[in-house]
Structure formats: structure tokens, C-alpha cells
Scaffold this motif. Structure first.
Motif, PDB file in Angstrom:
ATOM      1  N   ALA A  26       4.436  17.192 -19.347  1.00 49.92           N
ATOM      2  CA  ALA A  26       3.292  17.797 -20.034  1.00 49.92           C
ATOM      3  C   ALA A  26       3.616  19.214 -20.502  1.00 49.92           C
ATOM      4  N   GLU A  27       4.412  19.940 -19.728  1.00 54.64           N
ATOM      5  CA  GLU A  27       4.817  21.279 -20.156  1.00 54.64           C
ATOM      6  C   GLU A  27       5.717  21.194 -21.384  1.00 54.64           C
ATOM      7  N   HIS A  28       6.564  20.176 -21.434  1.00 57.85           N
ATOM      8  CA  HIS A  28       7.459  20.003 -22.588  1.00 57.85           C
ATOM      9  C   HIS A  28       6.673  19.800 -23.880  1.00 57.85           C
ATOM     10  N   VAL A  29       5.533  19.105 -23.791  1.00 56.04           N
ATOM     11  CA  VAL A  29       4.748  18.844 -25.005  1.00 56.04           C
ATOM     12  C   VAL A  29       3.542  19.785 -25.096  1.00 56.04           C
ATOM     13  N   GLU A  30       3.572  20.859 -24.302  1.00 56.95           N
ATOM     14  CA  GLU A  30       2.579  21.933 -24.359  1.00 56.95           C
ATOM     15  C   GLU A  30       1.157  21.444 -24.086  1.00 56.95           C
ATOM     16  N   LEU A  31       1.039  20.580 -23.053  1.00 61.30           N
ATOM     17  CA  LEU A  31      -0.278  20.114 -22.629  1.00 61.30           C
ATOM     18  C   LEU A  31      -0.723  20.769 -21.327  1.00 61.30           C
ATOM     19  N   ALA A  32       0.230  21.134 -20.487  1.00 63.24           N
ATOM     20  CA  ALA A  32      -0.095  21.730 -19.186  1.00 63.24           C
ATOM     21  C   ALA A  32       1.114  22.513 -18.694  1.00 63.24           C
ATOM     22  N   ARG A  33       0.900  23.281 -17.656  1.00 61.68           N
ATOM     23  CA  ARG A  33       2.000  24.030 -17.046  1.00 61.68           C
ATOM     24  C   ARG A  33       2.578  23.231 -15.891  1.00 61.68           C
ATOM     25  N   TRP A  34       3.891  23.404 -15.665  1.00 56.25           N
ATOM     26  CA  TRP A  34       4.539  22.802 -14.506  1.00 56.25           C
ATOM     27  C   TRP A  34       4.771  23.900 -13.481  1.00 56.25           C
ATOM     28  N   ASP A  35       3.818  24.023 -12.555  1.00 53.05           N
ATOM     29  CA  ASP A  35       3.937  24.997 -11.479  1.00 53.05           C
ATOM     30  C   ASP A  35       3.151  24.480 -10.276  1.00 53.05           C
ATOM     31  N   ILE A  79       0.836  -1.205   0.000  1.00 50.33           N
ATOM     32  CA  ILE A  79       0.000   0.000   0.000  1.00 50.33           C
ATOM     33  C   ILE A  79       0.868   1.252   0.000  1.00 50.33           C
ATOM     34  N   ALA A  80       1.916   1.258   0.855  1.00 47.82           N
ATOM     35  CA  ALA A  80       2.803   2.428   0.913  1.00 47.82           C
ATOM     36  C   ALA A  80       3.550   2.607  -0.398  1.00 47.82           C
ATOM     37  N   PHE A  81       3.993   1.507  -0.995  1.00 43.77           N
ATOM     38  CA  PHE A  81       4.731   1.622  -2.253  1.00 43.77           C
ATOM     39  C   PHE A  81       3.841   2.177  -3.360  1.00 43.77           C
ATOM     40  N   GLU A  82       2.594   1.714  -3.413  1.00 46.62           N
ATOM     41  CA  GLU A  82       1.682   2.229  -4.435  1.00 46.62           C
ATOM     42  C   GLU A  82       1.452   3.724  -4.243  1.00 46.62           C
ATOM     43  N   ARG A  83       1.366   4.142  -2.989  1.00 47.87           N
ATOM     44  CA  ARG A  83       1.209   5.573  -2.695  1.00 47.87           C
ATOM     45  C   ARG A  83       2.445   6.341  -3.169  1.00 47.87           C
ATOM     46  N   PHE A  84       3.621   5.791  -2.897  1.00 48.19           N
ATOM     47  CA  PHE A  84       4.865   6.401  -3.369  1.00 48.19           C
ATOM     48  C   PHE A  84       4.869   6.522  -4.887  1.00 48.19           C
ATOM     49  N   ALA A  85       4.494   5.442  -5.558  1.00 48.51           N
ATOM     50  CA  ALA A  85       4.529   5.433  -7.018  1.00 48.51           C
ATOM     51  C   ALA A  85       3.622   6.519  -7.594  1.00 48.51           C
ATOM     52  N   ARG A  86       2.429   6.632  -7.037  1.00 49.47           N
ATOM     53  CA  ARG A  86       1.492   7.645  -7.540  1.00 49.47           C
ATOM     54  C   ARG A  86       2.032   9.052  -7.329  1.00 49.47           C
ATOM     55  N   LEU A  87       2.564   9.306  -6.129  1.00 49.10           N
ATOM     56  CA  LEU A  87       3.093  10.637  -5.836  1.00 49.10           C
ATOM     57  C   LEU A  87       4.321  10.962  -6.680  1.00 49.10           C
ATOM     58  N   ALA A  88       5.223   9.990  -6.784  1.00 46.21           N
ATOM     59  CA  ALA A  88       6.490  10.248  -7.462  1.00 46.21           C
ATOM     60  C   ALA A  88       6.320  10.617  -8.917  1.00 46.21           C
ATOM     61  N   MET A  89       5.307  10.066  -9.562  1.00 46.76           N
ATOM     62  CA  MET A  89       5.131  10.299 -10.986  1.00 46.76           C
ATOM     63  C   MET A  89       4.364  11.582 -11.302  1.00 46.76           C
ATOM     64  N   VAL A  90       3.809  12.230 -10.284  1.00 37.56           N
ATOM     65  CA  VAL A  90       3.065  13.465 -10.562  1.00 37.56           C
ATOM     66  C   VAL A  90       3.978  14.574 -11.082  1.00 37.56           C
ATOM     67  N   PRO A  91       5.079  14.931 -10.383  1.00 35.24           N
ATOM     68  CA  PRO A  91       5.949  15.982 -10.927  1.00 35.24           C
ATOM     69  C   PRO A  91       6.504  15.621 -12.296  1.00 35.24           C
ATOM     70  N   ALA A  92       6.876  14.350 -12.478  1.00 38.70           N
ATOM     71  CA  ALA A  92       7.417  13.933 -13.777  1.00 38.70           C
ATOM     72  C   ALA A  92       6.382  14.115 -14.882  1.00 38.70           C
ATOM     73  N   ALA A  93       5.131  13.728 -14.602  1.00 42.61           N
ATOM     74  CA  ALA A  93       4.081  13.836 -15.616  1.00 42.61           C
ATOM     75  C   ALA A  93       3.781  15.292 -15.951  1.00 42.61           C
ATOM     76  N   LEU A  94       3.760  16.146 -14.935  1.00 44.12           N
ATOM     77  CA  LEU A  94       3.418  17.557 -15.185  1.00 44.12           C
ATOM     78  C   LEU A  94       4.540  18.302 -15.902  1.00 44.12           C
ATOM     79  N   GLU A  95       5.788  18.042 -15.504  1.00 43.44           N
ATOM     80  CA  GLU A  95       6.883  18.716 -16.215  1.00 43.44           C
ATOM     81  C   GLU A  95       6.973  18.214 -17.647  1.00 43.44           C
TER      82      GLU A  95
END
Length: 299
Positions: free
Chosen positions: A234-243, A216-232
Motif C-alpha cells: 500500500a505504501e508503494h502505491v501511495e495508499l497507506a504508510r508502512w510503519d 483454524i491455525a492456518f487461516e490465522r497464519f494466512a491473515r497475519l502473514a498478509m498484513v505486512p505484505a499488504a501494508l508495504e
């Protein structure tokens, strides 16, 4: 490039909605809530009789329902029950649960007949957006973490938008599910970014044994860890802002926080920037090492 197989499943949609109701989440379709209330209650009661936690059962039942064109309730109940309780089951033990599943499926069929075909139509815009930006989004996520974390292929199960926008990753089955909304619930955060975030989580399963955490803790880590990566990414491909504003929005929209959480966002931002400063070239190891230092996992 990650190859995707798109799946539209009425049964998975019913289970997805049932899982949300069993977990106390709000379904945006009031008619669906009222109609499914009785079969979901029956299903949860039967799971209790079998000693199975609803969350654990749905974790297996939803992806299993996506693996076949025609779902056999008896086979689905037997297999999902055995896996969610981690013990063999005699065939007869699953019959009452299979009947509860059949009641759930039939109830949804009355509300949304021919749902699988409707989902194929509804998912067309998401498929188009993914083909245009998805490969670049995943490639950018890989560069920011480790390209080796990206799976070579994955299943994407498109389900009815019971929550008005939602989804989950099932690493054990190399599958993600995402609701087939007709429009982005948040203009600043397209659903195609959510999809990239979900797919990116699948590859972390290969590194599960290297981290001394509960599942359960690892799944929580995985979800959290990938949020900054996904948003930054997304900014590279002009889908969203990273802020920080978009990060806060993602945490709520993607089910990681019940409301705007500046402390959680600040912790993630600090972790992400600290990871960036590392001069290690072994990004997979470094990524997981930094993952262990996220102080907000117990939230």
C-alpha cells in the motif's frame, strides 16, 4: 492481473450480520441489532439442534448465498449444513433451518428493502478506487511474497456495513466479502487496502497441504502473514504508510486484535524483516517457512 467479479447480495448481507451477532460482535446499527436479534437466536438454536457450529455454518452459507441470483433457503440450508457438519443430510433435516433462514431474510428485507440495488450504488466508489490502485497493490504484494500466490480471478461480495467496516476471505469458494462503507472508517487505512489483503489470502489455500497445522491455525497464519505484505504494498502505491502505527491500526481494524497490540505488531515486524533477509529465490517456500515461525498464532 487478478480479475474480479463484483457481487451485491442482500441474503449474504443478512448472513454476514447474523454471523457477527452470533459471534458476539457489536453491530453499529442499533436498529439492525434489535430487529435481527430474534431471527438470529432462532437460527443459532436450530443449528444447535442440527449439531452445527454457527461459525462453521456461516463460513459456508455466506459464500454459497453469493453464487446464485435468487437464493433458495431450502437448498442453501441443506448444502451449508452438510458442508459445515461434514456429513450427508436428508432433505427433510434442513426444512426447519430453511425456515429460520427465511425468517432472517424477510426481517432484513423489512429493514432495508431492495438492499441489493442499494449495495450496487454503495460499492461504486470502492470499485473505482480498486480499478485505480488495486492491480498495482496486488502486484506489489506478489513481488513481496510470490506472484504465484495471487489468484487469477476472484469474487468480491459487497455486503451491508453492519460492523462499520469489515470483511473476510473464503478461500474454499475463491471469494472475499467486504462491507460497503461510504467512507473509510480510518483515514490512514483505506478500505481498498483491506480488500487487497483479503484477496491476497485466497492464494495461500493452494499451499495448505504443505503446512502441518489445523485449518483454524492456518487461516490465522494466512491473515497475519498478509498484513505486512499488504501494508508495504500500500505504501508503494501511495495508499497507506508502512510503519508500526499503521500495522497496529490494521490489526485492530481488520479483526486480528481486540485492541492495540504492540507485542503482536512487534512479532510481525520481526518476522517480516527476517523474511526479507533471506537470499532464497523460492519465495513461496520461504514465505511459508517463515510463516511457521510466527509466535503469535495462538493469540
Amino acid at each position: 492481473m487478478t480479475q474480479l467479479r463484483w457481487i451485491a447480495s442482500g441474503e449474504a448481507s443478512a448472513l454476514h450480520a447474523a454471523a457477527a451477532l452470533a459471534d458476539g460482535r457489536k453491530i453499529v446499527d442499533q436498529r439492525l441489532t434489535e430487529t435481527l436479534a430474534e431471527p438470529v437466536e432462532r437460527l443459532v438454536l436450530e443449528l444447535g439442534e442440527q449439531g452445527a457450529a454457527p461459525g462453521a455454518f456461516f463460513e459456508h452459507a455466506i459464500p454459497l448465498a453469493c453464487q446464485v441470483d435468487e437464493v433458495d433457503p431450502v437448498g442453501l440450508a441443506h448444502l451449508a449444513l452438510a458442508r459445515s457438519t461434514d456429513r450427508p443430510r436428508a432433505p427433510g433435516e434442513s426444512y426447519a433451518l430453511a425456515a429460520a433462514l427465511m425468517a432472517l431474510f424477510r426481517t432484513q428485507e423489512r429493514i432495508h428493502p431492495d438492499l441489493a440495488n442499494q449495495l450496487r450504488v454503495r460499492m461504486a466508489p470502492l470499485v473505482e478506487q480498486w480499478e485505480a490502485r488495486g492491480p498495482g497493490l496486488l502486484a506489489a504484494i506478489g513481488r513481496m511474497t510470490d506472484p504465484g500466490l495471487l489468484v487469477k480471478q476472484a469474487d468480491v461480495a459487497v455486503v451491508y456495513p453492519a460492523l462499520g467496516g469489515g470483511g473476510a476471505a473464503s478461500p474454499t469458494y475463491n471469494l472475499v466479502r467486504i462491507e460497503a462503507v461510504l467512507a473509510n472508517p480510518h483515514a490512514a487505512l483505506p478500505e481498498v487496502v483491506r480488500l487487497g489483503w483479503l484477496i491476497a489470502q485466497l492464494g495461500l489455500k493452494a499451499s495448505r497441504s504443505a503446512v502441518d497445522l489445523s485449518d483454524i491455525a492456518f487461516e490465522r497464519f494466512a491473515r497475519l502473514a498478509m498484513v505486512p505484505a499488504a501494508l508495504e504494498a500500500a505504501e508503494h502505491v501511495e495508499l497507506a504508510r508502512w510503519d508500526e502505527s499503521t500495522l497496529n491500526l490494521a490489526l485492530v481494524a481488520w479483526g486480528l486484535a481486540d485492541e492495540t497490540s504492540p507485542q503482536l505488531a512487534s512479532s510481525l515486524l520481526g518476522w517480516w524483516e527476517e523474511r526479507r533477509l533471506s537470499d532464497s529465490q523460492n519465495y513461496r517456500t520461504r514465505f511459508l517457512d517463515r510463516l511457521l515461525n510466527v509466535k503469535v498464532v495462538s493469540r
